[in-house]
Design a protein around this motif. Sequence first.
Motif, PDB file in Angstrom:
ATOM      1  N   THR A 172       1.348 -54.752  32.677  1.00  0.00           N
ATOM      2  CA  THR A 172       0.818 -54.352  31.379  1.00  0.00           C
ATOM      3  C   THR A 172      -0.631 -53.928  31.536  1.00  0.00           C
ATOM      4  OG1 THR A 172       0.716 -55.040  29.057  1.00  0.00           O
ATOM      5  CG2 THR A 172      -0.036 -56.643  30.683  1.00  0.00           C
ATOM      6  N   ASP A 173      -1.172 -53.335  30.472  1.00  0.00           N
ATOM      7  CA  ASP A 173      -2.576 -52.917  30.474  1.00  0.00           C
ATOM      8  C   ASP A 173      -3.445 -53.848  29.653  1.00  0.00           C
ATOM      9  OD1 ASP A 173      -2.128 -50.474  31.980  1.00  0.00           O
ATOM     10  OD2 ASP A 173      -1.160 -49.697  30.171  1.00  0.00           O
ATOM     11  N   GLU A 174      -2.839 -54.590  28.736  1.00  0.00           N
ATOM     12  CA  GLU A 174      -3.619 -55.443  27.837  1.00  0.00           C
ATOM     13  C   GLU A 174      -2.735 -56.572  27.336  1.00  0.00           C
ATOM     14  OE1 GLU A 174      -6.861 -54.895  24.204  1.00  0.00           O
ATOM     15  OE2 GLU A 174      -5.370 -53.313  24.540  1.00  0.00           O
ATOM     16  N   LEU A 175      -3.360 -57.714  27.072  1.00  0.00           N
ATOM     17  CA  LEU A 175      -2.630 -58.827  26.477  1.00  0.00           C
ATOM     18  C   LEU A 175      -3.530 -59.551  25.482  1.00  0.00           C
ATOM     19  CD1 LEU A 175      -3.633 -61.811  27.811  1.00  0.00           C
ATOM     20  CD2 LEU A 175      -2.443 -60.856  29.791  1.00  0.00           C
ATOM     21  N   ARG A 176      -2.907 -60.069  24.451  1.00  0.00           N
ATOM     22  CA  ARG A 176      -3.613 -60.915  23.486  1.00  0.00           C
ATOM     23  C   ARG A 176      -3.340 -62.366  23.843  1.00  0.00           C
ATOM     24  NH1 ARG A 176      -3.710 -59.329  17.348  1.00  0.00           N
ATOM     25  NH2 ARG A 176      -5.391 -58.086  18.286  1.00  0.00           N
ATOM     26  N   ILE A 177      -4.411 -63.134  23.999  1.00  0.00           N
ATOM     27  CA  ILE A 177      -4.282 -64.548  24.338  1.00  0.00           C
ATOM     28  C   ILE A 177      -4.842 -65.367  23.191  1.00  0.00           C
ATOM     29  CG2 ILE A 177      -6.428 -64.484  25.702  1.00  0.00           C
ATOM     30  CD1 ILE A 177      -5.168 -66.680  27.496  1.00  0.00           C
ATOM     31  N   ALA A 178      -3.992 -66.211  22.626  1.00  0.00           N
ATOM     32  CA  ALA A 178      -4.392 -67.049  21.503  1.00  0.00           C
ATOM     33  C   ALA A 178      -5.196 -68.238  21.991  1.00  0.00           C
ATOM     34  CB  ALA A 178      -3.160 -67.539  20.743  1.00  0.00           C
ATOM     35  N   VAL A 179      -5.882 -68.866  21.080  1.00  0.00           N
ATOM     36  CA  VAL A 179      -6.523 -70.143  21.380  1.00  0.00           C
ATOM     37  C   VAL A 179      -5.468 -71.080  21.975  1.00  0.00           C
ATOM     38  CG1 VAL A 179      -7.668 -72.152  20.375  1.00  0.00           C
ATOM     39  CG2 VAL A 179      -8.201 -69.847  19.520  1.00  0.00           C
ATOM     40  N   ALA A 180      -5.783 -71.678  23.123  1.00  0.00           N
ATOM     41  CA  ALA A 180      -4.982 -72.701  23.810  1.00  0.00           C
ATOM     42  C   ALA A 180      -3.896 -72.138  24.720  1.00  0.00           C
ATOM     43  CB  ALA A 180      -4.356 -73.689  22.826  1.00  0.00           C
ATOM     44  N   GLU A 181      -3.645 -70.844  24.701  1.00  0.00           N
ATOM     45  CA  GLU A 181      -2.687 -70.269  25.634  1.00  0.00           C
ATOM     46  C   GLU A 181      -3.337 -70.068  26.999  1.00  0.00           C
ATOM     47  OE1 GLU A 181       0.655 -67.527  23.680  1.00  0.00           O
ATOM     48  OE2 GLU A 181      -1.331 -66.640  23.477  1.00  0.00           O
ATOM     49  N   THR A 182      -2.495 -69.960  28.024  1.00  0.00           N
ATOM     50  CA  THR A 182      -2.955 -69.542  29.344  1.00  0.00           C
ATOM     51  C   THR A 182      -2.027 -68.449  29.868  1.00  0.00           C
ATOM     52  OG1 THR A 182      -1.663 -71.104  30.697  1.00  0.00           O
ATOM     53  CG2 THR A 182      -3.772 -71.887  29.831  1.00  0.00           C
ATOM     54  N   TYR A 183      -2.595 -67.516  30.595  1.00  0.00           N
ATOM     55  CA  TYR A 183      -1.826 -66.493  31.309  1.00  0.00           C
ATOM     56  C   TYR A 183      -2.385 -66.353  32.712  1.00  0.00           C
ATOM     57  CZ  TYR A 183       0.624 -64.701  27.164  1.00  0.00           C
ATOM     58  OH  TYR A 183       1.436 -64.565  26.065  1.00  0.00           O
ATOM     59  N   ASP A 184      -1.494 -66.228  33.684  1.00  0.00           N
ATOM     60  CA  ASP A 184      -1.876 -65.867  35.049  1.00  0.00           C
ATOM     61  C   ASP A 184      -1.485 -64.417  35.271  1.00  0.00           C
ATOM     62  OD1 ASP A 184      -2.252 -68.638  35.128  1.00  0.00           O
ATOM     63  OD2 ASP A 184      -1.686 -68.743  37.244  1.00  0.00           O
ATOM     64  N   VAL A 185      -2.435 -63.618  35.744  1.00  0.00           N
ATOM     65  CA  VAL A 185      -2.147 -62.227  36.062  1.00  0.00           C
ATOM     66  C   VAL A 185      -2.599 -61.951  37.486  1.00  0.00           C
ATOM     67  CG1 VAL A 185      -2.427 -61.560  33.645  1.00  0.00           C
ATOM     68  CG2 VAL A 185      -4.354 -61.283  35.224  1.00  0.00           C
ATOM     69  N   VAL A 186      -1.932 -60.993  38.118  1.00  0.00           N
ATOM     70  CA  VAL A 186      -2.296 -60.563  39.463  1.00  0.00           C
ATOM     71  C   VAL A 186      -2.719 -59.102  39.391  1.00  0.00           C
ATOM     72  CG1 VAL A 186      -1.463 -60.135  41.811  1.00  0.00           C
ATOM     73  CG2 VAL A 186      -0.779 -62.225  40.600  1.00  0.00           C
ATOM     74  N   VAL A 187      -3.867 -58.815  39.996  1.00  0.00           N
ATOM     75  CA  VAL A 187      -4.370 -57.435  40.058  1.00  0.00           C
ATOM     76  C   VAL A 187      -4.757 -57.132  41.501  1.00  0.00           C
ATOM     77  CG1 VAL A 187      -5.209 -57.491  37.677  1.00  0.00           C
ATOM     78  CG2 VAL A 187      -6.758 -58.107  39.530  1.00  0.00           C
ATOM     79  N   THR A 188      -4.782 -55.857  41.827  1.00  0.00           N
ATOM     80  CA  THR A 188      -5.178 -55.413  43.167  1.00  0.00           C
ATOM     81  C   THR A 188      -6.225 -54.322  43.035  1.00  0.00           C
ATOM     82  OG1 THR A 188      -2.964 -55.893  44.039  1.00  0.00           O
ATOM     83  CG2 THR A 188      -4.377 -54.461  45.359  1.00  0.00           C
ATOM     84  N   LEU A 189      -7.384 -54.539  43.648  1.00  0.00           N
ATOM     85  CA  LEU A 189      -8.421 -53.505  43.635  1.00  0.00           C
ATOM     86  C   LEU A 189      -7.972 -52.343  44.526  1.00  0.00           C
ATOM     87  CD1 LEU A 189     -10.155 -55.875  42.473  1.00  0.00           C
ATOM     88  CD2 LEU A 189     -12.081 -54.852  43.701  1.00  0.00           C
ATOM     89  N   PRO A 190      -7.887 -51.135  43.973  1.00  0.00           N
ATOM     90  CA  PRO A 190      -7.421 -50.011  44.797  1.00  0.00           C
ATOM     91  C   PRO A 190      -8.514 -49.359  45.623  1.00  0.00           C
ATOM     92  CG  PRO A 190      -7.718 -49.285  42.539  1.00  0.00           C
ATOM     93  CD  PRO A 190      -8.045 -50.760  42.558  1.00  0.00           C
ATOM     94  N   ASP A 191      -9.785 -49.632  45.265  1.00  0.00           N
ATOM     95  CA  ASP A 191     -10.870 -48.920  45.942  1.00  0.00           C
ATOM     96  C   ASP A 191     -12.134 -49.775  45.927  1.00  0.00           C
ATOM     97  OD1 ASP A 191     -11.522 -48.774  43.235  1.00  0.00           O
ATOM     98  OD2 ASP A 191     -10.893 -46.687  43.050  1.00  0.00           O
ATOM     99  N   ASP A 192     -13.158 -49.245  46.549  1.00  0.00           N
ATOM    100  CA  ASP A 192     -14.409 -49.981  46.736  1.00  0.00           C
ATOM    101  C   ASP A 192     -15.359 -49.745  45.558  1.00  0.00           C
ATOM    102  OD1 ASP A 192     -16.119 -51.647  48.371  1.00  0.00           O
ATOM    103  OD2 ASP A 192     -17.345 -49.863  48.724  1.00  0.00           O
ATOM    104  N   ARG A 193     -14.929 -50.218  44.385  1.00  0.00           N
ATOM    105  CA  ARG A 193     -15.789 -50.100  43.211  1.00  0.00           C
ATOM    106  C   ARG A 193     -15.528 -51.256  42.254  1.00  0.00           C
ATOM    107  NH1 ARG A 193     -13.741 -47.314  38.517  1.00  0.00           N
ATOM    108  NH2 ARG A 193     -11.571 -46.621  38.756  1.00  0.00           N
ATOM    109  N   ALA A 194     -16.382 -51.368  41.266  1.00  0.00           N
ATOM    110  CA  ALA A 194     -16.308 -52.475  40.324  1.00  0.00           C
ATOM    111  C   ALA A 194     -15.404 -52.133  39.140  1.00  0.00           C
ATOM    112  CB  ALA A 194     -17.711 -52.816  39.823  1.00  0.00           C
ATOM    113  N   TYR A 195     -14.815 -53.187  38.565  1.00  0.00           N
ATOM    114  CA  TYR A 195     -13.999 -53.056  37.359  1.00  0.00           C
ATOM    115  C   TYR A 195     -14.452 -54.118  36.357  1.00  0.00           C
ATOM    116  CZ  TYR A 195     -10.865 -49.980  39.954  1.00  0.00           C
ATOM    117  OH  TYR A 195     -10.351 -48.931  40.661  1.00  0.00           O
TER     118      TYR A 195
END
Length: 613
Positions: free
Chosen positions: A321-344
Motif C-alpha cells: 500500500t501507499d498509505e495507512l490510517r493508524i488509530a490510537v492504540a493500533e500497531t502496524y508492521d511494514v517493510v520497505v526497501t530503499l531503492p537508491d542512495d537518497r532520503a525519504y
Amino acid sequence: MESKTKPPGLGVLSRRQFIQAASLASLGLYFPGVLTAKPSGVPGHAGEFGELNATDPGGIDLYLEYRDLLVGGKPGRAIAINGSIPGPVIRMQEGREALIRVHNRLNESTSIHWHGILLPFNMDGVPGISFPGIPANETFTYRYPVRQNGTYWYHSHTGLQEQLGHYGQLIVEPAGPDPVEYDIEYSIVLSDWTFEDPHRVLWKLKTMEGYYNFQRPTLANIDEQMRATGMSMSEVLQKRLAWDRMRMDPTDIADITGATYTYLMNGKAAHENPTFIARPGQRVRLRIANASTMTFYDVRIPGLPMTVVQADGQNVKPVETDELRIAVAETYDVVVTLPDDRAYTLFAETMDRSGYARGTLAPRQGMAAAVPEQRRRPMLTMADMGMMHDGGHGGDQAMHDGMHAAGVSEPMSHQDDGELPVTNLPDRIRHGPDEHGPASITMAATAYRRLDYPGAGLGEDGWRVLTYSQLRALERPYGRRPPTREFDLHLTGNMHKYIWGFDGRKWSESDMIRFQYGERLRINMINDTMMSHPIHLHGMWMDLYAGADDYGDNPRKHTVIVQPAELLTVDILVDAPGQWAFHCHLLYHMEAGMFRTVAVVRSLEGGPIDVGA
C-alpha cells in the motif's frame, strides 16, 4: 542476506557528555538506577530512550518519575520512564516469563497496562478492575508468561497520565522462525503532547464544545468553502443549516487538534527530524505504534511503497500500500526497501490535518527529503451519518432513511444454541427506537459496513490506502469457530456535554458486561456518533469480520476502528477468567464515560469467576 540489526542507541555523545556519563557510570556500579538521573538543573530531551529485555534473567526495572524535559525544544513537565518519553523499548521472548519491577517515584498512584498482551487478569494493570494500582513510592512486580509474539505497546491506565508521556513500545520476539524477512528494524512510536495540564484540557472540552476546533465553516471563510466544494453560496449555506439542525459539525474530525498538540515521532517534534539509517537494498521493518491519547495518523513514505506484514502484533498476508490510517492504540508492521542512495520522508499526518509528525529514512545521518504539503482538512459527509444509497462509498447523496426515523427496529441481537453465520453477514442494520438517554443526541437511522472505506480525507489522491477489508490472517488463529451468542453494542456520545458511553450510559451508570467462560461470542458494534472510535478489549482477542470468504482468514485484533454510522462485527473466544476493561482508546472519551467492565462468568446469571479459587 546480512544479519538483522537493531536500531542505534541514543546517538553520539559530546566530550562533555561522555565525561558526565562516565562519572555517573562509576556511581551506577554501586547505586543501581542512578543512570536514570540527569545532572541537576539540566533538562533532558524527550526521545532519548533505550531498550530493555524483560525475559532476560533477573528481569528489568522501570522508574517512573516527574521530569522536566525538552519536548520539541520547549520545556515541559512529563512522567518519564527511566528518564525519557517514550519509555524504553521493552523486548520479550515468546515462551519465557516476563519479570518487570515498576518503581513509582511519583507523588500519586500509577499503573502500567501491557496493551494487547494475553496475561493473568491481575497482571493487566487496570486500577479498580484488575489490581489496586501502584501507590506512590512503592514497587509493583509484574510477572507473567509470554504466550505470543509481535509488536505491542504499554501505557498508564491511571487518570490522564498517558497524556504526560507515560507510554512505550513492546516487541515480542517469536519462539520459532519469524515469517517476516527483514535486515534492520526500527521502532516508530507516534504520540501527541500538550504543554497544558491534561485535566484543564478535559475541563475545556466539557465546558465549551469544539474548544480546539479552529477549522469550522463560518461566514468569514465561506469563499474557501465554495472553492473547496464547488458549491454555490446558497448550496453551502443550505448544507450548513442542515448540519445545524442535526446538532452536528462536519469538521468534528478530532476533539483535540494542533491548536494545543505537538505531534511526536519517538518523542521528537517534526522539526527535530529523527533519522532511521538503512542502505539501499536493505529490507527495513518499521514497527509502528500509535501511542497517542487522541490522534489518528495517516502514515505514508512518499515515493516508497509499504508492505503491511503485521496488524496489532498478528501476522497478516502481505499487503502493499501507499498509505495507512493508524488509530490510537493500533500497531502496524511494514517493510520497505530503499531503492537508491537518497532520503525519504516518513510522514504521519493527523487525520484532521492540523499537524504532523515526521522522520527520515536515509542511508546517512544529516540527509533529508522534502516534507509533503498538508492536505485540506476533511469534512464529514451524509455518508458518515448513515444517509447513503450505496452503503457509504461515495460523497453526499440524498438521504436514505433520515435521522431518527420511525418504524420497527431490526436488531441483530439474540441468543441461540446453534451456530451463527460466519460469512455474508448483513450489510446494514436499522437503528430502531431511541432509548439511549442523554449520552446520545445523534443517531443514523441505518448503520452499515464500511470495511473498504479508508476513512474521511483518504482515497482521493490516487494512492493505495489500506482498509480493514484487505487484512487477512497469515495463518488460521486458534479457537476460530462460529459463535453461538451475539449482542449489539451502540457507541454513543453527546459532544455538547462531552459525555461518551456505550448504549447511552457512562461507565458510572452501567452494569458489567457478562461473557460466559468458554463461549464463542459475537458483538455487533454500532457507531451512533459522528466520530471514529478505536475500541479495545483487554485480555482476549477480537476476530474482526473483514468480509473474508474463509472464516479462518479474518484478522485478529486487540483494537478496532469503528467509523461514523458503521456496523462492525467482532467474534471473541472467551478464554480468560477475571474482570477486564473494554473501552474507547481515545483517552478523554474513556475518561468521560466510554468504558465498561467485562466480567467473565461461569453462567450469564452469576458473578465473575474467582480465579484465585
